[in-house]
Design an enzyme around this catalytic site. Structure first.
Site, mmCIF file in Angstrom:
data_model
loop_
_atom_site.group_PDB
_atom_site.id
_atom_site.type_symbol
_atom_site.label_atom_id
_atom_site.label_comp_id
_atom_site.label_asym_id
_atom_site.label_seq_id
_atom_site.Cartn_x
_atom_site.Cartn_y
_atom_site.Cartn_z
ATOM 1 N N ASN A 9 -4.452 2.013 -2.777
ATOM 2 C CA ASN A 9 -5.782 1.691 -2.267
ATOM 3 C C ASN A 9 -6.536 3.010 -2.164
ATOM 4 O OD1 ASN A 9 -8.052 0.976 -0.869
ATOM 5 N ND2 ASN A 9 -6.996 0.421 1.045
ATOM 6 N N TRP A 10 -7.430 3.203 -3.129
ATOM 7 C CA TRP A 10 -8.138 4.492 -3.170
ATOM 8 C C TRP A 10 -9.201 4.630 -2.089
ATOM 9 C CZ3 TRP A 10 -9.253 5.613 -9.090
ATOM 10 C CH2 TRP A 10 -8.055 6.037 -9.697
ATOM 11 N N LYS A 11 -9.546 3.519 -1.426
ATOM 12 C CA LYS A 11 -10.614 3.552 -0.419
ATOM 13 C C LYS A 11 -11.878 4.161 -1.044
ATOM 14 C CE LYS A 11 -7.076 3.439 3.065
ATOM 15 N NZ LYS A 11 -6.590 3.765 4.396
ATOM 16 N N HIS A 94 -8.609 -5.842 4.694
ATOM 17 C CA HIS A 94 -8.072 -4.538 5.123
ATOM 18 C C HIS A 94 -8.561 -4.235 6.540
ATOM 19 C CE1 HIS A 94 -7.292 -0.259 5.381
ATOM 20 N NE2 HIS A 94 -6.397 -0.449 4.432
ATOM 21 N N GLU A 96 -9.656 -1.636 7.850
ATOM 22 C CA GLU A 96 -10.901 -0.860 7.913
ATOM 23 C C GLU A 96 -12.113 -1.779 7.767
ATOM 24 O OE1 GLU A 96 -9.838 2.100 5.007
ATOM 25 O OE2 GLU A 96 -8.347 2.887 6.398
ATOM 26 N N GLU A 166 0.241 -3.773 7.488
ATOM 27 C CA GLU A 166 -0.230 -2.414 7.743
ATOM 28 C C GLU A 166 -0.506 -2.231 9.226
ATOM 29 O OE1 GLU A 166 -1.956 -0.691 3.785
ATOM 30 O OE2 GLU A 166 -3.576 -1.445 5.024
ATOM 31 N N GLY A 172 -3.276 6.396 7.810
ATOM 32 C CA GLY A 172 -3.942 7.696 7.728
ATOM 33 C C GLY A 172 -3.609 8.623 8.875
ATOM 34 N N SER A 212 0.709 5.379 5.924
ATOM 35 C CA SER A 212 1.327 6.693 5.757
ATOM 36 C C SER A 212 2.583 6.664 4.887
ATOM 37 C CB SER A 212 1.631 7.314 7.126
ATOM 38 O OG SER A 212 0.428 7.547 7.838
ATOM 39 N N GLY A 234 -3.815 7.364 1.051
ATOM 40 C CA GLY A 234 -3.948 8.774 0.687
ATOM 41 C C GLY A 234 -3.056 9.247 -0.456
HETATM 42 P P1 13P Z 1 -2.553 5.670 4.165
HETATM 43 O O1 13P Z 1 -1.436 5.505 3.145
HETATM 44 O O2 13P Z 1 -3.515 6.730 3.788
HETATM 45 O O3 13P Z 1 -2.012 5.752 5.543
HETATM 46 O O4 13P Z 1 -3.409 4.309 4.092
HETATM 47 C C1 13P Z 1 -2.770 3.107 4.166
HETATM 48 C C2 13P Z 1 -3.722 2.025 3.807
HETATM 49 O O5 13P Z 1 -4.636 1.734 4.563
HETATM 50 C C3 13P Z 1 -3.554 1.351 2.530
HETATM 51 O O6 13P Z 1 -4.361 0.217 2.433
#
Ligand code: 13P
Length: 254
Positions: A9-11, A94, A96, A166, A172, A212, A234
Site C-alpha cells: 500500500n503505497w499510500k 483502510h 487512515e 491492521e 507506521g 510495520s 512504508g
Molecule cells: P506500515 O507498513 O507503514 O506500518 O503501514 C501499514 C499499512 O497501513 C498498510 O496498509
C-alpha cells in the site's frame, strides 16, 4: 490450501517517474502467480502507467473508490473507472480513510458490494486502536466491523475476499504486533467468518497482517498458521524489500 498474498500500500507516495522506476525493478523478480499473489496498490494518477507495464505475475490495485456507478461526486473515482484501466484489486476501509476521510462501516459495506459487482478483488482492512487493545476490546471491535462490513455478501464473494488485520497502533509506528498476537486476531477473524459462512468459506478466505511489516519480521509473521500474507505500507516503497517479501511468501504456501 490458501495462496499467500503480498500487497504493497503505497499510500500518498511516488510520482510517475518513481513508480516507473519501482516497477522496472520488481517486474521480473516476482514469483509465479500460481504460487503467490503480489499486488501494488498505488495512487490513482499512476495506476494506468503501472498496469501497462505490470509483469505477468504482478497485479495493480487502488487504495479506495466510490461505491456509486458515476455521478456528481467531485474528486471521487468510480469502480468502472478502475476496471477500465486494468486495475484488479482495491483496498477498502483502510484505517487512515476511516479516521481522516469519514469512511464508515456503512460506506465500507457499500464499497464491498460495488467491488464485487465490478469484478474487483477487495482487500478489506479492519483493526483496533491501542486503547481498545489495552482494555481488552479487540475482539468486540473486530466483530462489529466484520458484521457490518460483510452485511449482505454471499458465501462465494467472501471466499474471494482478502481481509487485512491492521492494528491501528502498529501502522507506521515501528511497533509490530507480536506474530502470536497477530495470528490470534487473524484466527479470530477466520472463526467469525466460519460462524457466518461456514468452514469451507473461512478456510478459503485469506487474512493478511499489516502494520510495520519489514524484511526483518515478515518470515515470522508468515510462519503463523492463520496469516496468509501481508499488507505493507512504508517498506513496500522499496523495490528490493518488496521482492524480498514476495520471495519469503513462497516458503509459506499453506
Ligand atoms: P506500515 O507498513 O507503514 O506500518 O503501514 C501499514 C499499512 O497501513 C498498510 O496498509
Amino acid at each position: 490450501m490458501r495462496k499467500p498474498i503480498i500487497a504493497g500500500n503505497w499510500k500518498m507516495f511516488k510520482t510517475r517517474d518513481e513508480a516507473l522506476d519501482f516497477i522496472y525493478q520488481v517486474n521480473n523478480r516476482m514469483p509465479s502467480l500460481e504460487d503467490v499473489d503480489t499486488v501494488i496498490c498505488a495512487p490513482f494518477p499512476v495506476l494506468r502507467c503501472l498496469v501497462k507495464r505490470q509483469g505477468e505475475n504482478l497485479r495493480i490495485g487502488a487504495q479506495n473508490m466510490h461505491f456509486e456507478e458515476c455521478g456528481a461526486f467531485t474528486g471521487e473515482v468510480a469502480p468502472a473507472m478502475l476496471t477500465s484501466l486494468g486495475v484488479t484489486y482495491v483496498i477498502i476501509g483502510h484505517s487512515e480513510r476511516r479516521a481522516m476521510f469519514n469512511e464508515t462501516d456503512e460506506s465500507v459495506n457499500k464499497k464491498l458490494h460495488a467491488a464485487y459487482k465490478h469484478g474487483l478483488v477487495p482487500i478489506l482492512c479492519v483493526g483496533e486502536h491501542l486503547e481498545e487493545r489495552e482494555s481488552g476490546q479487540t475482539e468486540a471491535v473486530i466483530k462489529e466491523q466484520i458484521l457490518k462490513d460483510l452485511e449482505g455478501l454471499t458465501a462465494e464473494q467472501v471466499k474471494e475476499l482478502v481481509i487485512a488485520y491492521e492494528p491501528i497502533w502498529a501502522i507506521g509506528t515501528g511497533k509490530t504486533a507480536t506474530p502470536e498476537m497477530a495470528n490470534e486476531t487473524c484466527g479470530y477473524i477466520r472463526s467469525l467468518v466460519k460462524e457466518l459462512y461456514g468452514e469451507e468459506v473461512s478456510e478459503a478466505m485469506r487474512v493478511q497482517y499489516g502494520g510495520s511489516v519489514k524484511t526483518g519480521n515478515i518470515a515470522e509473521l508468515m510462519q503463523q498458521p492463520d496469516i496468509d500474507g501481508a499488507l505493507i505500507g512504508g517498506a513496500s516503497l522499496v523495490a528490493s524489500d518488496f521482492v524480498y517479501f514476495a520471495q519469503i511468501a513462497l516458503d509459506y504456501i499453506k
